[in-house]
Scaffold this motif. Sequence first.
Motif, PDB file in Angstrom:
ATOM      1  N   GLY A 215       4.547  -4.408 -32.165  1.00  0.00           N
ATOM      2  CA  GLY A 215       5.607  -5.740 -32.306  1.00  0.00           C
ATOM      3  C   GLY A 215       6.802  -5.268 -31.384  1.00  0.00           C
ATOM      4  N   VAL A 216       6.892  -4.059 -31.237  1.00  0.00           N
ATOM      5  CA  VAL A 216       7.922  -3.808 -30.338  1.00  0.00           C
ATOM      6  C   VAL A 216       7.751  -4.315 -28.905  1.00  0.00           C
ATOM      7  N   HIS A 217       6.470  -4.354 -28.503  1.00  0.00           N
ATOM      8  CA  HIS A 217       5.988  -4.835 -27.128  1.00  0.00           C
ATOM      9  C   HIS A 217       6.209  -6.119 -27.161  1.00  0.00           C
ATOM     10  N   THR A 218       6.132  -7.084 -28.380  1.00  0.00           N
ATOM     11  CA  THR A 218       6.387  -8.426 -28.396  1.00  0.00           C
ATOM     12  C   THR A 218       7.750  -8.906 -28.466  1.00  0.00           C
ATOM     13  N   LEU A 219       8.712  -7.932 -29.163  1.00  0.00           N
ATOM     14  CA  LEU A 219      10.094  -8.073 -28.965  1.00  0.00           C
ATOM     15  C   LEU A 219      10.671  -7.783 -27.652  1.00  0.00           C
ATOM     16  N   ILE A 220      10.171  -6.899 -27.115  1.00  0.00           N
ATOM     17  CA  ILE A 220      10.562  -6.467 -25.649  1.00  0.00           C
ATOM     18  C   ILE A 220      10.102  -7.645 -24.633  1.00  0.00           C
ATOM     19  N   ASP A 221       8.944  -8.116 -24.915  1.00  0.00           N
ATOM     20  CA  ASP A 221       8.608  -9.203 -23.979  1.00  0.00           C
ATOM     21  C   ASP A 221       9.518 -10.405 -24.266  1.00  0.00           C
ATOM     22  N   ARG A 222       9.562 -10.895 -25.363  1.00  0.00           N
ATOM     23  CA  ARG A 222      10.865 -11.934 -25.816  1.00  0.00           C
ATOM     24  C   ARG A 222      12.218 -11.624 -25.041  1.00  0.00           C
ATOM     25  N   TRP A 223      12.483 -10.377 -25.217  1.00  0.00           N
ATOM     26  CA  TRP A 223      13.854 -10.010 -24.467  1.00  0.00           C
ATOM     27  C   TRP A 223      13.657 -10.200 -22.988  1.00  0.00           C
TER      28      TRP A 223
END
Length: 166
Positions: free
Chosen positions: A14-22
């Motif tokens: 989920g961190v990866h997804t959060l970083i992608d959105r950021w």
Amino acid sequence: MLENCKSAQERWGGVHTLIDRWLEQRRELLVGFLELKETCDAELEKVEKPSIDGFSQLLMDYISAGHFEIYPQLAEEARAFDDDQALTIAEKLLERLELSTQMVLEFDTEYATTVKCEQYMHRLPAWVDRLAKGLTERFALEDQLIARLHAAHTPPAPAAAARPSV
């Protein structure tokens, strides 16, 4: 061991997804910045408060997401992996990021009202140059933070199956 890897992937995927959105927010911020810069360079008198407000909102949203979502999540990940060295590096990087955060807050305050915007419009080109330098450094520091606190704990992608020779 495989179970630990699986749970880590589930937990930190989920961190990866959060970083992608950021990072997508970063792209939008850069588009907004370039639009403001082009207008500012072409004809300063044509820069309108709504365009400054729109850019400032993108800027504040991006900075806020970093401080309140991304950085804490990355630090939590490093703690979960007992990566004290990464946490020490992160602390130093965050201190340096604070300088550009202060710059962004100053910009937002300086152009917050219509009266201030009119009063300080002549300083906008200097602000744009200052923001360009500050954001360039900020993005480099954030990339280091991501690389050290997240990418270091991401399992390598599976190697492609070797093709039989013909």
